[in-house]
Design a protein around this motif. Structure first.
Motif, PDB file in Angstrom:
ATOM      1  N   LEU A 106      10.748 -32.145 -41.912  1.00 60.87           N
ATOM      2  CA  LEU A 106      11.164 -33.648 -41.700  1.00 60.87           C
ATOM      3  C   LEU A 106      10.553 -34.266 -42.952  1.00 60.87           C
ATOM      4  O   LEU A 106      10.814 -35.218 -43.680  1.00 60.87           O
ATOM      5  N   GLY A 107       9.287 -33.979 -43.174  1.00 61.65           N
ATOM      6  CA  GLY A 107       8.248 -34.840 -44.204  1.00 61.65           C
ATOM      7  C   GLY A 107       8.787 -34.380 -45.512  1.00 61.65           C
ATOM      8  O   GLY A 107       8.913 -35.158 -46.310  1.00 61.65           O
ATOM      9  N   GLU A 108       9.488 -33.330 -45.776  1.00 59.72           N
ATOM     10  CA  GLU A 108      10.074 -32.879 -47.005  1.00 59.72           C
ATOM     11  C   GLU A 108      11.297 -33.554 -47.487  1.00 59.72           C
ATOM     12  O   GLU A 108      11.529 -33.987 -48.424  1.00 59.72           O
ATOM     13  N   ILE A 109      12.209 -33.764 -46.117  1.00 55.57           N
ATOM     14  CA  ILE A 109      13.270 -34.686 -46.525  1.00 55.57           C
ATOM     15  C   ILE A 109      12.858 -35.947 -46.862  1.00 55.57           C
ATOM     16  O   ILE A 109      13.422 -36.726 -47.693  1.00 55.57           O
ATOM     17  N   ALA A 110      11.865 -36.783 -46.033  1.00 58.86           N
ATOM     18  CA  ALA A 110      11.458 -37.875 -46.551  1.00 58.86           C
ATOM     19  C   ALA A 110      10.864 -37.863 -48.096  1.00 58.86           C
ATOM     20  O   ALA A 110      11.115 -38.965 -48.729  1.00 58.86           O
ATOM     21  N   ARG A 111       9.823 -37.055 -48.392  1.00 54.56           N
ATOM     22  CA  ARG A 111       9.299 -36.928 -49.518  1.00 54.56           C
ATOM     23  C   ARG A 111      10.576 -36.971 -50.913  1.00 54.56           C
ATOM     24  O   ARG A 111      10.033 -37.585 -51.782  1.00 54.56           O
ATOM     25  N   THR A 112      11.428 -36.047 -50.525  1.00 56.76           N
ATOM     26  CA  THR A 112      12.228 -35.935 -51.622  1.00 56.76           C
ATOM     27  C   THR A 112      13.103 -37.029 -51.754  1.00 56.76           C
ATOM     28  O   THR A 112      13.285 -37.539 -52.980  1.00 56.76           O
ATOM     29  N   TYR A 113      13.272 -37.668 -50.696  1.00 58.89           N
ATOM     30  CA  TYR A 113      14.109 -38.979 -50.894  1.00 58.89           C
ATOM     31  C   TYR A 113      13.411 -40.051 -51.366  1.00 58.89           C
ATOM     32  O   TYR A 113      13.731 -40.904 -52.191  1.00 58.89           O
ATOM     33  N   LYS A 114      11.994 -40.285 -51.040  1.00 61.49           N
ATOM     34  CA  LYS A 114      11.119 -41.180 -51.822  1.00 61.49           C
ATOM     35  C   LYS A 114      11.036 -40.809 -53.223  1.00 61.49           C
ATOM     36  O   LYS A 114      11.024 -41.758 -54.192  1.00 61.49           O
ATOM     37  N   GLU A 115      10.899 -39.506 -53.624  1.00 61.22           N
ATOM     38  CA  GLU A 115      10.703 -39.370 -54.993  1.00 61.22           C
ATOM     39  C   GLU A 115      11.892 -39.395 -56.073  1.00 61.22           C
ATOM     40  O   GLU A 115      11.792 -39.707 -57.270  1.00 61.22           O
ATOM     41  N   THR A 116      12.980 -38.912 -55.348  1.00 62.45           N
ATOM     42  CA  THR A 116      14.177 -38.763 -55.980  1.00 62.45           C
ATOM     43  C   THR A 116      15.453 -39.611 -55.606  1.00 62.45           C
ATOM     44  O   THR A 116      16.336 -39.695 -56.298  1.00 62.45           O
ATOM     45  N   ALA A 117      15.420 -40.325 -54.529  1.00 58.75           N
ATOM     46  CA  ALA A 117      16.560 -40.908 -53.972  1.00 58.75           C
ATOM     47  C   ALA A 117      17.780 -40.049 -53.351  1.00 58.75           C
ATOM     48  O   ALA A 117      18.634 -40.548 -53.355  1.00 58.75           O
ATOM     49  N   MET A 118      17.209 -38.809 -53.356  1.00 58.33           N
ATOM     50  CA  MET A 118      18.377 -37.694 -53.269  1.00 58.33           C
ATOM     51  C   MET A 118      18.263 -37.555 -51.560  1.00 58.33           C
ATOM     52  O   MET A 118      16.993 -37.219 -51.271  1.00 58.33           O
ATOM     53  N   LEU A 119      19.125 -37.337 -50.588  1.00 56.70           N
ATOM     54  CA  LEU A 119      19.229 -36.732 -49.407  1.00 56.70           C
ATOM     55  C   LEU A 119      19.352 -35.264 -49.323  1.00 56.70           C
ATOM     56  O   LEU A 119      20.279 -34.721 -50.177  1.00 56.70           O
ATOM     57  N   ILE A 120      18.336 -34.600 -48.654  1.00 56.86           N
ATOM     58  CA  ILE A 120      18.645 -33.137 -48.863  1.00 56.86           C
ATOM     59  C   ILE A 120      18.871 -32.670 -47.490  1.00 56.86           C
ATOM     60  O   ILE A 120      18.321 -33.346 -46.508  1.00 56.86           O
ATOM     61  N   ASP A 121      19.414 -31.650 -47.028  1.00 60.04           N
ATOM     62  CA  ASP A 121      19.555 -31.282 -45.673  1.00 60.04           C
ATOM     63  C   ASP A 121      18.299 -30.397 -45.078  1.00 60.04           C
ATOM     64  O   ASP A 121      17.494 -30.142 -46.131  1.00 60.04           O
ATOM     65  N   PRO A 122      18.134 -30.273 -43.750  1.00 59.71           N
ATOM     66  CA  PRO A 122      17.012 -29.504 -43.337  1.00 59.71           C
ATOM     67  C   PRO A 122      16.726 -28.082 -44.082  1.00 59.71           C
ATOM     68  O   PRO A 122      15.635 -27.791 -44.317  1.00 59.71           O
ATOM     69  N   HIS A 123      17.683 -27.273 -43.928  1.00 62.96           N
ATOM     70  CA  HIS A 123      17.544 -26.266 -44.775  1.00 62.96           C
ATOM     71  C   HIS A 123      16.990 -25.958 -46.053  1.00 62.96           C
ATOM     72  O   HIS A 123      16.094 -25.310 -46.539  1.00 62.96           O
ATOM     73  N   THR A 124      17.661 -27.035 -46.992  1.00 60.74           N
ATOM     74  CA  THR A 124      17.295 -27.313 -48.208  1.00 60.74           C
ATOM     75  C   THR A 124      15.907 -27.644 -48.349  1.00 60.74           C
ATOM     76  O   THR A 124      14.956 -27.280 -49.147  1.00 60.74           O
ATOM     77  N   ALA A 125      15.271 -28.357 -47.443  1.00 58.45           N
ATOM     78  CA  ALA A 125      14.039 -29.108 -47.219  1.00 58.45           C
ATOM     79  C   ALA A 125      13.144 -27.944 -46.972  1.00 58.45           C
ATOM     80  O   ALA A 125      11.762 -27.945 -47.556  1.00 58.45           O
ATOM     81  N   VAL A 126      13.379 -27.003 -45.954  1.00 56.72           N
ATOM     82  CA  VAL A 126      12.689 -25.702 -45.912  1.00 56.72           C
ATOM     83  C   VAL A 126      12.288 -24.972 -47.089  1.00 56.72           C
ATOM     84  O   VAL A 126      11.189 -24.585 -47.488  1.00 56.72           O
ATOM     85  N   GLY A 127      13.228 -24.954 -48.251  1.00 49.03           N
ATOM     86  CA  GLY A 127      13.151 -24.304 -49.518  1.00 49.03           C
ATOM     87  C   GLY A 127      12.244 -24.988 -50.459  1.00 49.03           C
ATOM     88  O   GLY A 127      11.413 -24.578 -50.883  1.00 49.03           O
TER      89      GLY A 127
END
Ligand SMILES: *Cc1c(COP(=O)(O)O)cnc(C)c1O
Length: 463
Positions: free
Chosen positions: A369-390
């Protein structure tokens, strides 16, 4: 090209027979008899090809002469015509050394379409040529089922039976399967986990009389033809990012080990793949195996990345076979010890071989969950939870910053809207092709985790 079983006791088959067989009769998995090798010059000369032309160049030596080259090209062209993005698998830059390889622009919004759109057409072509029909049996944790259904629906050559764990897929995943009402499509919700579904499918394949009576065929990633088309996008990424000459790291959200094994295959075919990162959720059998050398399946924990909620990672056997220097008897002995002792130790040489190429990371729910939030903050992109694990695994990896890191984005964020919304406050929207998914009627059966009930259901449908 001939295909041999990792357990060495099944007859070698050509590509089309291995396609129809799925699992080998000795319980092993088919692998190419040898790895066709492309020279650095050949690889670099493929820069600039369209995705479909590249796919043909990469797969043709693996298919061999069992399918005419022109037929293969036509099937590849048709398979990728239905993707929503002109690049098929576009690369998106995240920062100076990190990239996302978006694999979710196909009809069911996850990377499995890349393989299954072609596999469905290969089945249809080969079966029509032979005037045969089959019943395809698939276990799914969510994404394989819908991708297989969309590849087989409406075809005359096959029925498809898909077992999913009841209540353990996302609602979108379920609806992508159960709203397909073609008469050759049969969905079964099993009261159990994905591993239960997979065990039922394996038991039916291992039950020789049922297997032949029901003319069973498989489309899970145990089928070599599922792995093969995934090799292509590793080439596509490497050619887009440095013309195929520059080494790359890849980070792959992993469950059944099919996708990351395709990266290994690309490397064996000559692609300069530097390191392969195996990113797992809390179902971390692969991370534990790499750390300890001990392969110990545990109990499955449901997570927000359900397509990786797996403790028996089937395709790992293909890597094990290579890591054991293709000694099928050794693989057979290790796999035989699993049901008895519940685990096996990797031979030290095999452990070294694997550790020399792969790194593995376990990413828990909070970090996902933290990674989904961080990627959104850094890039404005939404990523799915599998991608976030990666993504989370890639950040932890202390690699060489001069080597680009390509993270495989395996699903569209709108397939897992609850997790994405929880992390970011933003609800991802489904692409227009699924605008009415919630309104469509569903059809599926619910059955107990019981082999005889499932067999009876299938027999009744194929009468
Ligand atoms: C299937 C799937 C995975 C895992 O892929 P394997 O080939 O089983 O390792 C990861 N992410 C998504 C979205 C998937 O559908």
């Amino acid at each position: 090209m001939k295909y041999v079983s990792t357990r060495g006791r099944a007859r070698p088959l050509d590509f089309t027979d291995a396609l129809l067989a799925g699992l080998a009769e000795d319980g092993g998995l088919y692998v190419p008899h040898h790895w066709p090798r492309l020279s650095a010059h050949e690889i670099q000369s493929m820069a600039g090809l369209s995705y479909a032309s590249l796919a043909h160049r990469v797969m043709h030596p693996l298919v061999g002469d069992s399918i005419a080259s022109g037929v293969l090209k036509k099937l590849i062209d048709e398979s990728y015509a239905g993707f929503d993005h002109a690049a098929i698998t576009p690369l998106v830059q995240l920062d100076h050394s990190h990239w996302l390889l978006e694999l979710f622009h196909g009809p069911t919004l996850a990377f499995k379409d890349v393989a299954l759109q072609l596999v469905g057409r290969l089945f249809d072509t080969v079966l029509s040529q032979r005037s045969e029909t089959v019943n395809i049996l698939v276990a799914t944790s969510g994404d394989t089922g819908s991708a297989a259904i969309h590849a087989i629906r409406g075809r005359d050559t096959a029925n498809i039976f898909v077992l999913h764990p009841r209540g353990r897929t996302s609602e979108i995943q379920r609806r992508q399967m159960t709203t397909v009402l073609d008469s050759n499509v049969h969905n079964i919700a099993i009261e159990g986990t994905f591993d239960d579904c997979q065990a039922l499918v394996k038991a039916m394949f291992n039950h020789a009389p049922f297997r032949s009576r029901a003319r069973l065929s498989g489309m899970n990633s145990i089928n070599w033809a599922r792995v093969m088309p995934q090799i292509v996008y590793y080439f596509h990424a490497a050619l887009s990012l440095g013309g195929g000459a520059r080494p790359l790291d890849f980070c792959v959200p992993t469950g059944n080990f099919g996708d990351v094994y395709a990266g290994y295959a690309a490397r064996r075919m000559g692609l300069p793949v530097h390191r392969l990162l195996v990113a797992t959720n809390e179902n971390d059998i692969l991370a534990r195996t790499l750390a300890t050398g001990k392969y110990t399946p545990g109990a499955v924990h449901p997570t927000i990345s359900p397509s990786m909620d797996i403790q028996v990672s089937s395709n790992f056997e293909r890597l094990l076979y290579e890591a054991c220097s293709r000694d099928a008897a050794q693989v057979q002995a290790l796999m035989d010890s699993l049901p008895q002792s519940g685990e096996f130790m990797l031979p030290p040489a095999a452990h070294d071989y694997i550790s020399g190429m792969f790194s593995a990371y376990r990413v828990d729910e909070a970090a996902t969950l933290g990674e989904i939030a961080r990627t959104y903050k850094e890039t404005a992109m939404l990523i799915d939870p599998h991608t976030a694990v990666g993504r989370a695994a890639a950040r932890r990896h202390a690699g060489d910053p001069a080597i680009p890191m390509v993270c495989l984005a395996t699903a569209h964020p709108a397939k897992f809207p609850d997790a994405v919304e929880k992390a970011t406050g933003v609800r991802p929207q489904l692409p227009p092709r699924y605008a009415d998914l919630r309104q469509l009627p569903e059809r599926y059966a619910t059955l107990a985790n019981d082999l005889s009930q499932v067999q009876a259901f299938i027999e009744a449908k194929i009468q």
